[in-house]
Enzyme design. Structure first.
Site, PDB file in Angstrom:
ATOM      1  N   ASP A  50     -55.009 -23.023 -28.204  1.00 49.87           N
ATOM      2  CA  ASP A  50     -55.214 -24.425 -28.571  1.00 49.87           C
ATOM      3  C   ASP A  50     -53.975 -25.276 -28.331  1.00 49.87           C
ATOM      4  O   ASP A  50     -52.897 -24.759 -28.044  1.00 49.87           O
ATOM      5  CB  ASP A  50     -55.656 -24.522 -30.046  1.00 49.87           C
ATOM      6  CG  ASP A  50     -54.814 -23.660 -30.979  1.00 49.87           C
ATOM      7  OD1 ASP A  50     -53.736 -23.205 -30.561  1.00 49.87           O
ATOM      8  OD2 ASP A  50     -55.235 -23.455 -32.135  1.00 49.87           O
TER       9      ASP A  50
ATOM     10  N   ASN B 123     -58.057 -21.982 -44.108  1.00 55.46           N
ATOM     11  CA  ASN B 123     -59.479 -22.196 -44.391  1.00 55.46           C
ATOM     12  C   ASN B 123     -60.374 -21.281 -43.546  1.00 55.46           C
ATOM     13  O   ASN B 123     -61.568 -21.510 -43.431  1.00 55.46           O
ATOM     14  CB  ASN B 123     -59.853 -23.670 -44.161  1.00 55.46           C
ATOM     15  CG  ASN B 123     -59.610 -24.118 -42.727  1.00 55.46           C
ATOM     16  OD1 ASN B 123     -59.289 -23.297 -41.869  1.00 55.46           O
ATOM     17  ND2 ASN B 123     -59.778 -25.408 -42.462  1.00 55.46           N
TER      18      ASN B 123
ATOM     19  N   HIS C 244     -59.953 -20.728 -40.247  1.00 53.07           N
ATOM     20  CA  HIS C 244     -60.101 -21.079 -38.831  1.00 53.07           C
ATOM     21  C   HIS C 244     -59.366 -20.099 -37.926  1.00 53.07           C
ATOM     22  O   HIS C 244     -58.399 -19.459 -38.327  1.00 53.07           O
ATOM     23  CB  HIS C 244     -59.724 -22.537 -38.536  1.00 53.07           C
ATOM     24  CG  HIS C 244     -58.277 -22.902 -38.598  1.00 53.07           C
ATOM     25  ND1 HIS C 244     -57.836 -24.075 -39.167  1.00 53.07           N
ATOM     26  CD2 HIS C 244     -57.169 -22.277 -38.148  1.00 53.07           C
ATOM     27  CE1 HIS C 244     -56.525 -24.152 -39.050  1.00 53.07           C
ATOM     28  NE2 HIS C 244     -56.097 -23.070 -38.439  1.00 53.07           N
TER      29      HIS C 244
ATOM     30  N   GLU D  66     -62.553 -25.002 -36.634  1.00 54.80           N
ATOM     31  CA  GLU D  66     -62.584 -25.316 -38.063  1.00 54.80           C
ATOM     32  C   GLU D  66     -63.930 -24.916 -38.681  1.00 54.80           C
ATOM     33  O   GLU D  66     -64.944 -24.824 -37.976  1.00 54.80           O
ATOM     34  CB  GLU D  66     -62.387 -26.824 -38.252  1.00 54.80           C
ATOM     35  CG  GLU D  66     -61.015 -27.337 -37.828  1.00 54.80           C
ATOM     36  CD  GLU D  66     -59.943 -27.146 -38.894  1.00 54.80           C
ATOM     37  OE1 GLU D  66     -59.893 -26.069 -39.512  1.00 54.80           O
ATOM     38  OE2 GLU D  66     -59.144 -28.085 -39.101  1.00 54.80           O
TER      39      GLU D  66
HETATM   40  C1  GLP Z   1     -52.761 -23.292 -36.821  1.00 53.74           C
HETATM   41  C2  GLP Z   1     -53.214 -22.740 -35.457  1.00 53.74           C
HETATM   42  C3  GLP Z   1     -53.833 -21.381 -35.581  1.00 53.74           C
HETATM   43  C4  GLP Z   1     -53.014 -20.536 -36.530  1.00 53.74           C
HETATM   44  C5  GLP Z   1     -53.127 -21.115 -37.907  1.00 53.74           C
HETATM   45  C6  GLP Z   1     -52.319 -20.356 -38.946  1.00 53.74           C
HETATM   46  O1  GLP Z   1     -53.480 -24.393 -37.243  1.00 53.74           O
HETATM   47  N1  GLP Z   1     -54.084 -23.592 -34.726  1.00 53.74           N
HETATM   48  O2  GLP Z   1     -53.946 -20.791 -34.293  1.00 53.74           O
HETATM   49  O3  GLP Z   1     -53.485 -19.213 -36.539  1.00 53.74           O
HETATM   50  O4  GLP Z   1     -52.823 -22.470 -37.947  1.00 53.74           O
HETATM   51  O5  GLP Z   1     -50.996 -20.730 -38.914  1.00 53.74           O
HETATM   52  P1  GLP Z   1     -49.852 -19.972 -39.646  1.00 53.74           P
HETATM   53  O6  GLP Z   1     -49.639 -18.704 -38.891  1.00 53.74           O
HETATM   54  O7  GLP Z   1     -48.659 -20.880 -39.560  1.00 53.74           O
HETATM   55  O8  GLP Z   1     -50.306 -19.741 -41.047  1.00 53.74           O
END
Ligand code: GLP
Length: 243
Positions: free
Chosen positions: A67, A136, A138, A143
């Site tokens: 993404d 959440n 995702h 989402e």
């Molecule tokens: C972001 C990314 C995800 C990631 C998630 C968790 O929004 N788009 O690909 O896995 O959040 O992030 P973190 O590893 O900082 O908890």
């Protein structure tokens, strides 16, 4: 689904890096699906270390990222393109031409999603997809919703995601409200999936994802349907999964 219990963040990072490393050694011209966020930082650090020791060669590896924020250019320090260069690509012998992310600077959402979808097809399938887990549930920026979105799409980020990701920005107003993300179908088409999760804050959502009903309200729950998923999580994240 294999669940590998790690002691802590460092142990999780090393175990997951070992799995990615094995993939590159077994198939030097593999396609890796990569993720951003705070969780994989230690994995990338470990991969760089092994590359520097001469144990890993990225020369023939192709990467596709999950993404990118819509509106951010690769020069913006909060963009995922910047993250990938800074955390991995600039430190190993990967061919920059073989590293791919959605183009956050393309204002034409339909055009950008079609371009990225075609690119994903053209690389011939993902051998190993690395995933983090959003608070959440995702994956990528898929989402929670009433249906699984299959293809690359432009998503309106939910308030809770904007809130969770504001820690990387100077203020919440600077967090983009939209992002381009690989869809659930592409993720599910990956031959292997490696989900990494750490910290107590993710314990409830990890339990829901692994053992709850498969539902688009918890996008990661779809992974229960994939034939080859490895979860590497630390004890804190697995604390609600004790059986
Ligand atoms: C972001 C990314 C995800 C990631 C998630 C968790 O929004 N788009 O690909 O896995 O959040 O992030 P973190 O590893 O900082 O908890």
């Amino acid at each position: 689904m294999r669940i590998i219990r790690a002691k802590d963040y460092q142990d999780m990072s090393r175990k997951a890096a070992n799995i990615i490393s094995a993939q590159i050694i077994m198939k030097p011209d593999c396609v890796l699906g990569l993720a951003t966020g705070s969780t994989p930082i230690g994995i990338y650090r470990q991969l760089i270390e092994w590359y520097e020791k001469g144990d890993l060669d990225f020369a023939d590896v192709t990467t596709v990222n999950l993404d990118e924020y819509k509106g951010l250019s690769p020069e913006n320090e909060q963009s995922y393109a910047y993250f990938m260069h800074h955390r991995l690509f600039d430190h190993v012998n990967i061919n920059p031409q073989r590293t791919h992310l959605p183009d956050g600077t393309n204002p034409d959402a339909d055009g950008e999603c079609a371009r990225y979808e075609a690119l994903l097809q053209s690389v011939g399938g993902i051998d190993l997809q690395l995933l983090g887990l959003g608070n959440n549930g995702h994956i990528g920026f898929n989402e929670p919703d009433t249906a699984f979105e299959k293809e690359t799409h432009c998503i309106n980020l939910l308030e809770q995601t904007i809130e969770a990701n504001k820690r990387f920005f100077d203020s919440i107003d600077e967090v983009p409200k939209q992002a381009y993300t690989m869809g659930i179908r592409t993720i599910m088409m990956a031959k292997k999936i490696l989900l990494v999760v750490n910290g107590e804050g993710k314990a409830d959502i990890l339990k829901e994802a692994l053992y709850g009903p498969v539902t688009p309200h918890v996008p990661a729950s779809i992974l229960q349907m994939h034939p080859d998923v490895t979860v590497v999580a630390d004890e804190a994240a697995l604390s609600r999964c004790m059986k």
